[in-house]
Design an enzyme around this catalytic site. Sequence first.
Site, PDB file in Angstrom:
ATOM      1  N   GLN A  71       0.807  -1.206   0.000  1.00  0.00           N
ATOM      2  CA  GLN A  71       0.000   0.000   0.000  1.00  0.00           C
ATOM      3  C   GLN A  71       0.850   1.270   0.000  1.00  0.00           C
ATOM      4  OE1 GLN A  71      -2.460  -0.476   3.493  1.00  0.00           O
ATOM      5  NE2 GLN A  71      -3.388  -2.361   2.727  1.00  0.00           N
ATOM      6  N   HIS A 133      -0.739  -0.017   5.684  1.00  0.00           N
ATOM      7  CA  HIS A 133      -1.149   1.022   6.635  1.00  0.00           C
ATOM      8  C   HIS A 133      -0.145   2.166   6.744  1.00  0.00           C
ATOM      9  CE1 HIS A 133      -3.739  -2.267   8.819  1.00  0.00           C
ATOM     10  NE2 HIS A 133      -3.997  -2.155   7.513  1.00  0.00           N
ATOM     11  N   GLU A 226     -14.548   3.345  10.272  1.00  0.00           N
ATOM     12  CA  GLU A 226     -15.065   4.394  11.142  1.00  0.00           C
ATOM     13  C   GLU A 226     -15.104   5.751  10.461  1.00  0.00           C
ATOM     14  OE1 GLU A 226     -13.366   2.484  15.341  1.00  0.00           O
ATOM     15  OE2 GLU A 226     -12.760   4.505  14.728  1.00  0.00           O
ATOM     16  N   TYR A 236      -8.612   7.260  19.890  1.00  0.00           N
ATOM     17  CA  TYR A 236      -9.684   6.677  19.091  1.00  0.00           C
ATOM     18  C   TYR A 236      -9.748   5.146  19.186  1.00  0.00           C
ATOM     19  CZ  TYR A 236     -10.795  11.330  17.855  1.00  0.00           C
ATOM     20  OH  TYR A 236     -11.179  12.653  17.959  1.00  0.00           O
ATOM     21  N   TYR A 247      -8.897 -10.496  10.001  1.00  0.00           N
ATOM     22  CA  TYR A 247      -9.177 -11.101   8.707  1.00  0.00           C
ATOM     23  C   TYR A 247      -9.315 -12.618   8.797  1.00  0.00           C
ATOM     24  CZ  TYR A 247      -8.024  -6.504   6.894  1.00  0.00           C
ATOM     25  OH  TYR A 247      -8.004  -5.161   6.652  1.00  0.00           O
TER      26      TYR A 247
END
Length: 353
Positions: A71, A133, A226, A236, A247
């Site tokens: 990513q 991430h 979220e 959070y 997963y």
Amino acid sequence: MPKTNTPISSENQNFYVDTLHTGLNNPWGMVWLPDGRMLVTERKGELLVFENEQDTGTKISGFPETYERGQGGLMDIQLHPNYTENGWIYATYAKPGQGGGSTALIRFKLGNNEITDLETLYQTMPLSTSGVHFGSRIIFDKAGYLYFSTGERGTKGNAQNLANDLGKIHRLHADGRIPGDNPFVNTSGAKPSIWSYGHRNVQGMVYDGSNDLIYATEHGPRGGDELNIIEKGKNYGWPIITYGIDYSGAIISELTGKPGMEQPIHYWTPSIATCGLLYYTGDRYAGWQGNLFAGALALTHVARIEISNGKYTHEEKLLEGIGRVRHIAQSPDGFIYILTEGPGMLLKLMPLE
């Protein structure tokens, strides 16, 4: 996928899709220069400039080497609020280093389709060889502070650890200095740039200037994506509280709430894979003023979200099956543009009376 110029009916606004460009790879961010040119980032480390909506795009030279892994790559791009005076453009990208890569915030100027005056303002630590991430979005608030997000790089505990930069939203001055009123400036061992923490992977973030609010969308694991309002110093909750499971099906936490940890104003189960976020302020689509628009990578649509006084009230799915929606942005003249991948497209939503 709707065909170009086919009228589409939705709850509050009818429109059609104008397909401006195809053949993009993994487009990530977009922004408009005051002269009308558009900049689009490609995750593989390319910055493209489009002279107009018919242009096929030209690669800007001089972008630094990018850690293209999973990513990771070139991500968001934004202009300084006073760009016309200072010419600064900001970007986040995965920067390679000894021991892996990390999310870095840079700023630079453009001259003759070439990057100049490049400065690294912040590089998150620690480095990691993980391919997941990285975050990352950039916003400015009305006071001129810069915020950027970074994911926890697949190591859950990073998000709760104030001694590292991962799984956080950071707040800086536009030149990279640390504001003296950041919440953890005087906390021993904490990174002073941190504004909020306990995040898994924020890939959508937008500033609502009329209400002085920051909204952010965050990837959950299997379920539990979220929508949050981001506030100073708040936790959070990831991974201590979550509405998702791993997963593999394993339980990450039995808790969905805990004192001292923030609740999302909305969450999605199953996961839509939220990416890109727009707070619409223009007047081109009368029925959509003040709505949020969130991209869905996994469920391939745009979520139009109605909010009232910071509360989620309603949602509508637009453009179901359009492709993996990576980003949604508002042009200076008030139109909504969408970037998708698989297929890689630049789309413009055209309102119908």
